[in-house]
Motif scaffolding. Structure first.
Motif, PDB file in Angstrom:
ATOM      1  N   GLY A 189       0.697  -1.155   0.275  1.00 53.31           N
ATOM      2  CA  GLY A 189      -0.105   0.012  -0.067  1.00 53.31           C
ATOM      3  C   GLY A 189       0.754   1.333  -0.002  1.00 53.31           C
ATOM      4  O   GLY A 189       0.250   2.430   0.160  1.00 53.31           O
ATOM      5  N   ALA A 190       1.999   1.258  -0.205  1.00 57.05           N
ATOM      6  CA  ALA A 190       3.152   2.409  -0.099  1.00 57.05           C
ATOM      7  C   ALA A 190       2.416   3.222  -1.376  1.00 57.05           C
ATOM      8  O   ALA A 190       2.484   4.686  -1.333  1.00 57.05           O
ATOM      9  CB  ALA A 190       4.534   1.995  -0.098  1.00 57.05           C
ATOM     10  N   CYS A 191       1.911   2.840  -2.496  1.00 61.47           N
ATOM     11  CA  CYS A 191       1.495   3.552  -3.493  1.00 61.47           C
ATOM     12  C   CYS A 191       0.498   4.566  -3.324  1.00 61.47           C
ATOM     13  O   CYS A 191       0.607   5.701  -3.538  1.00 61.47           O
ATOM     14  CB  CYS A 191       1.299   2.870  -4.836  1.00 61.47           C
ATOM     15  SG  CYS A 191       0.340   1.215  -4.459  1.00 61.47           S
ATOM     16  N   VAL A 192      -0.364   3.891  -2.287  1.00 60.42           N
ATOM     17  CA  VAL A 192      -1.475   4.657  -2.050  1.00 60.42           C
ATOM     18  C   VAL A 192      -1.107   5.865  -1.000  1.00 60.42           C
ATOM     19  O   VAL A 192      -1.393   7.029  -1.137  1.00 60.42           O
ATOM     20  CB  VAL A 192      -2.617   3.570  -1.312  1.00 60.42           C
ATOM     21  CG1 VAL A 192      -3.681   4.616  -0.758  1.00 60.42           C
ATOM     22  CG2 VAL A 192      -2.747   2.652  -2.296  1.00 60.42           C
ATOM     23  N   ALA A 193      -0.111   5.629   0.022  1.00 58.73           N
ATOM     24  CA  ALA A 193       0.148   6.416   0.577  1.00 58.73           C
ATOM     25  C   ALA A 193       1.215   7.553   0.140  1.00 58.73           C
ATOM     26  O   ALA A 193       1.160   8.727   0.544  1.00 58.73           O
ATOM     27  CB  ALA A 193       1.051   5.797   2.037  1.00 58.73           C
ATOM     28  N   ALA A 194       1.761   7.391  -0.877  1.00 58.28           N
ATOM     29  CA  ALA A 194       2.789   8.075  -1.374  1.00 58.28           C
ATOM     30  C   ALA A 194       1.895   9.158  -2.437  1.00 58.28           C
ATOM     31  O   ALA A 194       2.355  10.395  -2.671  1.00 58.28           O
ATOM     32  CB  ALA A 194       3.677   7.580  -2.342  1.00 58.28           C
ATOM     33  N   CYS A 195       0.544   8.782  -3.000  1.00 60.38           N
ATOM     34  CA  CYS A 195      -0.012   9.486  -3.972  1.00 60.38           C
ATOM     35  C   CYS A 195      -0.632  10.623  -3.117  1.00 60.38           C
ATOM     36  O   CYS A 195      -1.367  10.521  -2.211  1.00 60.38           O
ATOM     37  CB  CYS A 195      -0.890   8.708  -4.635  1.00 60.38           C
ATOM     38  SG  CYS A 195      -2.048   9.296  -5.777  1.00 60.38           S
ATOM     39  N   PRO A 196      -0.747  11.782  -3.675  1.00 57.43           N
ATOM     40  CA  PRO A 196      -1.430  12.892  -2.994  1.00 57.43           C
ATOM     41  C   PRO A 196      -2.838  12.826  -3.108  1.00 57.43           C
ATOM     42  O   PRO A 196      -3.776  13.315  -2.436  1.00 57.43           O
ATOM     43  CB  PRO A 196      -1.058  14.294  -4.032  1.00 57.43           C
ATOM     44  CG  PRO A 196      -0.313  13.652  -4.994  1.00 57.43           C
ATOM     45  CD  PRO A 196       0.137  12.382  -4.722  1.00 57.43           C
ATOM     46  N   ASN A 197      -3.370  11.782  -4.083  1.00 54.53           N
ATOM     47  CA  ASN A 197      -4.843  11.460  -4.171  1.00 54.53           C
ATOM     48  C   ASN A 197      -5.026   9.970  -3.590  1.00 54.53           C
ATOM     49  O   ASN A 197      -6.184   9.978  -3.662  1.00 54.53           O
ATOM     50  CB  ASN A 197      -5.182  11.395  -5.825  1.00 54.53           C
ATOM     51  CG  ASN A 197      -4.796  12.680  -6.460  1.00 54.53           C
ATOM     52  OD1 ASN A 197      -4.706  13.737  -5.897  1.00 54.53           O
ATOM     53  ND2 ASN A 197      -4.331  12.464  -7.854  1.00 54.53           N
ATOM     54  N   ALA A 198      -4.229   9.552  -2.804  1.00 56.47           N
ATOM     55  CA  ALA A 198      -4.428   8.306  -2.318  1.00 56.47           C
ATOM     56  C   ALA A 198      -5.222   7.323  -3.263  1.00 56.47           C
ATOM     57  O   ALA A 198      -5.908   6.677  -3.107  1.00 56.47           O
ATOM     58  CB  ALA A 198      -5.180   8.350  -0.934  1.00 56.47           C
ATOM     59  N   SER A 199      -4.620   7.301  -4.627  1.00 59.07           N
ATOM     60  CA  SER A 199      -4.921   6.664  -5.582  1.00 59.07           C
ATOM     61  C   SER A 199      -4.388   5.079  -5.303  1.00 59.07           C
ATOM     62  O   SER A 199      -3.494   4.865  -4.940  1.00 59.07           O
ATOM     63  CB  SER A 199      -4.540   7.195  -6.923  1.00 59.07           C
ATOM     64  OG  SER A 199      -4.910   6.155  -7.913  1.00 59.07           O
ATOM     65  N   GLY A 200      -5.323   4.057  -5.960  1.00 56.86           N
ATOM     66  CA  GLY A 200      -4.929   2.814  -5.771  1.00 56.86           C
ATOM     67  C   GLY A 200      -4.493   2.311  -7.109  1.00 56.86           C
ATOM     68  O   GLY A 200      -4.661   1.118  -7.658  1.00 56.86           O
ATOM     69  N   MET A 201      -4.203   3.227  -8.017  1.00 61.82           N
ATOM     70  CA  MET A 201      -4.041   2.586  -9.442  1.00 61.82           C
ATOM     71  C   MET A 201      -2.794   1.812  -9.664  1.00 61.82           C
ATOM     72  O   MET A 201      -2.701   0.814 -10.363  1.00 61.82           O
ATOM     73  CB  MET A 201      -3.776   4.120 -10.371  1.00 61.82           C
ATOM     74  CG  MET A 201      -4.971   4.492 -10.690  1.00 61.82           C
ATOM     75  SD  MET A 201      -6.213   3.866 -11.885  1.00 61.82           S
ATOM     76  CE  MET A 201      -5.480   4.791 -13.304  1.00 61.82           C
ATOM     77  N   LEU A 202      -1.557   2.039  -9.053  1.00 66.06           N
ATOM     78  CA  LEU A 202      -0.432   1.168  -9.213  1.00 66.06           C
ATOM     79  C   LEU A 202      -0.932  -0.162  -8.841  1.00 66.06           C
ATOM     80  O   LEU A 202      -0.247  -1.230  -9.606  1.00 66.06           O
ATOM     81  CB  LEU A 202       0.799   1.967  -8.377  1.00 66.06           C
ATOM     82  CG  LEU A 202       2.101   1.244  -9.009  1.00 66.06           C
ATOM     83  CD1 LEU A 202       2.275   1.397 -10.541  1.00 66.06           C
ATOM     84  CD2 LEU A 202       3.239   1.526  -8.032  1.00 66.06           C
ATOM     85  N   PHE A 203      -1.222  -0.176  -7.742  1.00 63.09           N
ATOM     86  CA  PHE A 203      -1.579  -1.563  -7.289  1.00 63.09           C
ATOM     87  C   PHE A 203      -2.385  -2.292  -8.206  1.00 63.09           C
ATOM     88  O   PHE A 203      -2.251  -3.568  -8.573  1.00 63.09           O
ATOM     89  CB  PHE A 203      -2.262  -1.648  -5.686  1.00 63.09           C
ATOM     90  CG  PHE A 203      -2.900  -2.798  -5.305  1.00 63.09           C
ATOM     91  CD1 PHE A 203      -1.839  -3.683  -4.440  1.00 63.09           C
ATOM     92  CD2 PHE A 203      -4.155  -3.278  -5.483  1.00 63.09           C
ATOM     93  CE1 PHE A 203      -2.620  -4.996  -4.192  1.00 63.09           C
ATOM     94  CE2 PHE A 203      -4.691  -4.497  -5.116  1.00 63.09           C
ATOM     95  CZ  PHE A 203      -3.730  -5.425  -4.282  1.00 63.09           C
ATOM     96  N   THR A 204      -3.536  -1.638  -8.437  1.00 65.67           N
ATOM     97  CA  THR A 204      -4.673  -2.417  -9.351  1.00 65.67           C
ATOM     98  C   THR A 204      -4.002  -2.770 -10.601  1.00 65.67           C
ATOM     99  O   THR A 204      -4.207  -3.717 -11.132  1.00 65.67           O
ATOM    100  CB  THR A 204      -5.772  -1.509  -9.574  1.00 65.67           C
ATOM    101  OG1 THR A 204      -6.142  -1.223  -8.112  1.00 65.67           O
ATOM    102  CG2 THR A 204      -6.887  -2.216 -10.177  1.00 65.67           C
TER     103      THR A 204
END
Lengths: 645, 250
Positions: free
Chosen positions: B162-177
């Motif tokens: 979930g680091a991708c979500v935490a890093a994103c200013p929009n808290a996006s889950g795009m990288l994971f998905t």
């Protein structure tokens, strides 16, 4: 210690017939449960690693109602994920002479003739189906240029039968099983309970009928019922405190089952893995494995002369180095089985030729391989492992040889199960590393993943039908009964007791002390005197735990300290049983090395006459476990002194 | 070395605040989590409540550990999980700020522990190949080019931390998905369901309250497994293709 020679309760249920036909025969005659009846049957699975996730997905697909419990926040976190090197299968894609029989033979021999023939042959048979299944799920195994699957070699074999996905094979296989499990969760056939820890098993009229689980967020104790309970809860290597296991790996589920009547098989059989990053300080919380696959290209050595040990390796010329594995075992060289490689490392360190600050390390050197294949090839093969090494040690293994030392890695012992994977408690099953398994006294590399998935995908889904076919008229199991009341009350009291001690020491500090006793006296080498001492020390530690533990926080909240204390309490009891088992086994075999029993060359000396049996221990409240013996009969394989020379 | 830690505490007696701890004697060879172990041992010995944080394998593969260290998920070192950070990177007198992941889809449970089960639900929506146990053909029946297998592996290497979500200013889950969509889309085994899969997974991602992607690429920079944003581009293509060819979409 009481011994029950009759062992009437130990029916291993090995099918009749030649070893190569047992499983086919079994499958042809095992009772089935019809699809409409499967809907009426509930199965509880504890653990979501390779064995648990694959069993849950497969049973869900078959139509059973499955409930899966894990203490993790997600089923994908189970420690199977950390397996690096690979998974064995008798595909013979290499045309190098592999076969089901050879995998069967290598596994029995690797286990130093302390595993069941029938089980191991079945494992070798289904190994090929596992690879098919995983590829179909989308597991990205390594491939050759032609697009077909690649293989590599592992210790204890002379063929290439190990399938791999870089250095992250366990991760990819677990994600495959996790995805299959996720699909069943979405379809509603599996209900997933994350952040729930099983704290006891509930039996009704002698049958396993449910569990008491603690919701780790709220602290609430929950009752869950089923027609069968499957424990896929992994091994107990963390009894040593320092091991390559993840921090939360524990024995509690298996130990609680043991206390409810499940016999514990060969508890002293632990695997010490030869290639781990050495201990660096007393704050250390865990050890990190460097995959056995590294021994394909790395060469183990120490200085010939103890005086050279503090020198930089580059200052030690070729002729002053002792490539001790190649010297002692020319036929297998650096690819001898794990127990042998570990013991050899210990021997050279005991001789004062260990390297590094502590003198408890040997070199694993890639200089020759880099010269022969080029750095790029080595990078492609082991890049992520080299990186991991550098992150931890701050040294670059492309330039300086790795320093490694053996560490606790796997436990061959576990809950005793019959051919159907059922424990001595009817309706209670154990899969994967949690059972005493197919690996005898030593497991070969890349066989843990194979066994976990074999049990979950291809064995349990068949064998559990034998029991469940008699449960189709039982109906749902109620949880508002006296049996559930009693067990829940006992769990609640155990937790209250932990809070009421109000002593001074943390659970962690007890764990660390237990680990030191186990490593010093029940580790790579054991002897009777040390084991007797260890048993005394552990008994005292147990008393101290229950009189001087400090527990912060409350029971009815998220409290990782409480989780730890409950696990450490069970580890202490298990540690004692391991020492009792090691003391009982007056021989050396595989990973169990008793100093008193060795050949002139320092190899393990078995006593087939006295100890060719599975030691299955029955819990007793008075602290004196009863030993039951399951004799091992070798019909197919000739039992010989193991040699890799 | 001597360090000062400012740690977010939430739950129990803490309403949600930074609490400062001094660690007088940190060994440079310790891992970051071992340093927190030492802090917790000390808190327990003083009969205070230890700091709750999640961890398990401590070798960078299980994805359990998290933490935002000095503003960055898993700390400032590239391709590294928190459990692989070692204290030799710090110097005497440093102050380290430690926070939980912050995202709407990841509610805080206690101190530094968040609930990441939304990621599981995205996988449950379609991140699999529908093949029952026993249905598979021989593993070598369908060749997969080494390059495709390798690329699929690169995407499959996601550890779900979930680091991708935490890093994103929009808290996006795009990288994971997108990593899961790509992993399965690049292999022939995943082809049959690729359209249905991407639609279902994206729909679930939106339901869970993750934000949209605005091409900041912080996710790629902070991902401990260095999963590429190319996956997001591929997912967008897969999604577009699915929308235009699916009768049930939109």
């Amino acid at each position: 210690m009481a011994t029950d020679e009759r062992s009437l309760r130990l029916d291993s249920k090995i099918p009749e017939g030649p070893v190569g036909e047992k499983w086919e025969n079994y499958k042809g005659h095992v009772p089935l449960v019809s699809p409409n009846n499967k809907r009426r049957i509930d199965v509880i699975i504890v653990g979501s690693g390779l064995a648990g996730a694959s069993a849950a997905a497969s049973l869900g697909e078959l139509g059973y109602n499955v409930k899966v419990f894990t203490y993790h926040d997600s089923p994908r976190r189970a420690h199977s994920i950390a397996a690096q090197g690979g998974i064995n299968a008798a595909k013979n894609y290499r045309n190098d002479g592999d076969s089901v029989y050879r995998l069967f033979y290598d596994t029995i021999k690797g286990g130093d003739f302390r595993a069941r023939e029938g089980n191991v042959h079945r494992l070798a048979e289904v190994s090929t189906d596992i690879i098919d299944q995983c590829v179909a799920q989308g597991v990205p195994f390594a491939r050759e240029y032609g697009g077909l699957l690649d293989n590599r070699s592992f210790g204890g074999t002379q063929v290439s039968r190990t399938f791999y996905a870089r250095g992250q094979t366990g991760q990819q296989l677990l994600i495959g099983a996790y995805q299959a499990l996720s699909r069943q969760i979405a379809l509603g056939s599996v209900k997933m309970y994350n952040r729930h820890e099983m704290l006891d098993v509930v039996t009704v009229d002698g049958k396993a009928r449910g569990i008491i689980a603690r919701n780790l967020i709220t602290g609430e104790l929950e009752r869950h019922s089923g027609h069968a309970v499957v424990l896929a809860t992994g091994g107990y290597g963390n009894v040593f405190y320092l091991s390559t296991n993840a921090m939360m790996c524990n024995v509690t589920a298996a130990w609680r089952a043991h206390r409810r009547g499940a016999f514990f098989g060969n508890p002293c059989f632990t695997q010490i893995h030869p290639t781990c990053i050495p201990v660096s300080g007393d704050y250390q919380s865990k050890l990190t494995l460097m995959s056995e696959s590294l021994r394909n290209d790395g060469r183990c050595w120490v200085p010939k002369n103890a005086a050279d040990c503090k020198k930089h390796p580059s200052e030690i010329p070729e002729d002053a180095r002792d490539y001790y594995l190649e010297r002692k075992y020319p036929a297998f060289g650096n690819l001898v089985p794990r127990d042998i490689a570990s013991r050899a490392a210990k021997q050279v360190c005991d001789e004062g030729r260990g390297i590094g600050q502590t003198g408890l390390a040997v070199y694993l050197d890639f200089a020759d391989a880099i010269k022969r294949f080029g750095r790029k090839t080595i990078e492609a093969r082991y890049g992520n492992l080299f990186e991991m090494y550098e992150k931890i040690t701050g040294e670059n293994p492309y330039e300086v040889p790795m320093r490694i030392y053996p560490a606790v890695h796997y436990t061959m012992g576990g809950l005793w199960v019959d051919y159907e994977l059922m424990t001595t408690v009817p309706g209670l099953y154990a899969c994967g590393e949690a059972n005493f398994s197919d690996h005898g006294a030593n497991r070969l590399g890349a066989s843990a993943l194979m066994q976990g998935l074999a049990d979950g995908y291809f064995v349990l889904p068949y064998t559990i039908g034998s029991y469940l076919s008699k449960e189709i008229r039982t109906g749902a199991i109620a949880t508002n009964t006296a049996a559930f009341d009693t067990v829940e009350k006992e769990v609640r009291e155990r937790i209250q007791k932990i809070f009421s001690i109000n002593g001074k020491q943390s659970a962690e500090s007890f764990h660390r002390r237990l680990g030191k006793i186990m490593w010093d006296k029940c580790g790579m080498a054991r002897d009777a005197q040390g084991l007797k001492q260890a048993i005394q020390e552990i008994r005292e530690l147990r008393k101290e735990f229950w009189s001087d533990l400090f527990m912060p926080g409350k029971a009815d909240e998220f409290n990782p300290e409480l989780e730890k204390a409950l696990r450490v309490a069970d580890f202490i009891e298990l540690g004692e049983l391991m020492c009792i088992d090691a003391l009982n086994r007056n021989e050396s075999c595989g990973g169990h090395f008793r100093e008193e029993y060795q050949t002139e060359g320092g190899e393990a000396l078995r006593d087939d006459k006295g100890y060719m049996y599975v030691a299955a221990w029955e819990w007793s409240e008075n602290g004196e476990p009863t030993l039951h013996k399951e004799p091992l009969n070798y019909e197919e394989i000739e039992v010989v002194q193991r040699s890799y020379e | 070395m001597k360090l000062t830690l400012k740690i977010w505490r939430q739950g129990g007696k803490y309403k949600g605040e930074f609490v400062t701890y001094e660690l007088p004697n940190v060994n440079a060879h310790m891992s970051f989590l071992e340093m927190l172990d030492v802090l917790n041992e000390d808190l327990v010995s003083r009969r205070e409540e230890p700091v709750a944080f999640e961890h398990d394998c401590r070798e960078g593969i299980c994805g359990t550990c998290s933490l935002v260290i000095d503003g960055r998920p898993h700390g400032p070192w590239k391709g590294t999980t928190t459990c692989q950070v070692h204290m030799r990177h710090y110097k005497d007198g440093d102050t380290i700020v430690i926070e939980p992941y912050r995202a709407k889809a990841f509610p805080v449970l206690k101190d530094l522990v968040v609930d990441r089960s939304a990621l599981d639900r995205i996988i449950q929506a379609g991140g699999y190949v529908s093949v029952n146990t026993g249905q598979a053909q021989d593993a070598n029946a369908i060749p997969v080019s080494q390059e495709d297998a390798s690329k699929a592996f690169d995407s499959a290497a996601c550890i779900g931390c979930g680091a991708c979500v935490a890093a994103c200013p929009n808290a996006s889950g795009m990288l994971f998905t997108s990593a899961k969509v790509s992993h399965l889309a690049m292999l022939p085994q995943g082809h049959a369901e690729r359209r249905k899969r991407v639609l279902a997974m994206v729909a679930q991602m939106d339901t869970e309250g993750f934000g949209q992607c605005s091409n900041v690429k912080a996710c790629e920079a902070e991902c401990p497994k260095e999963i590429s944003v190319d996956n997001i581009a591929r997912m967008n293509r897969e999604y577009a293709a699915a929308v235009f060819t699916s009768e049930t979409a939109m």
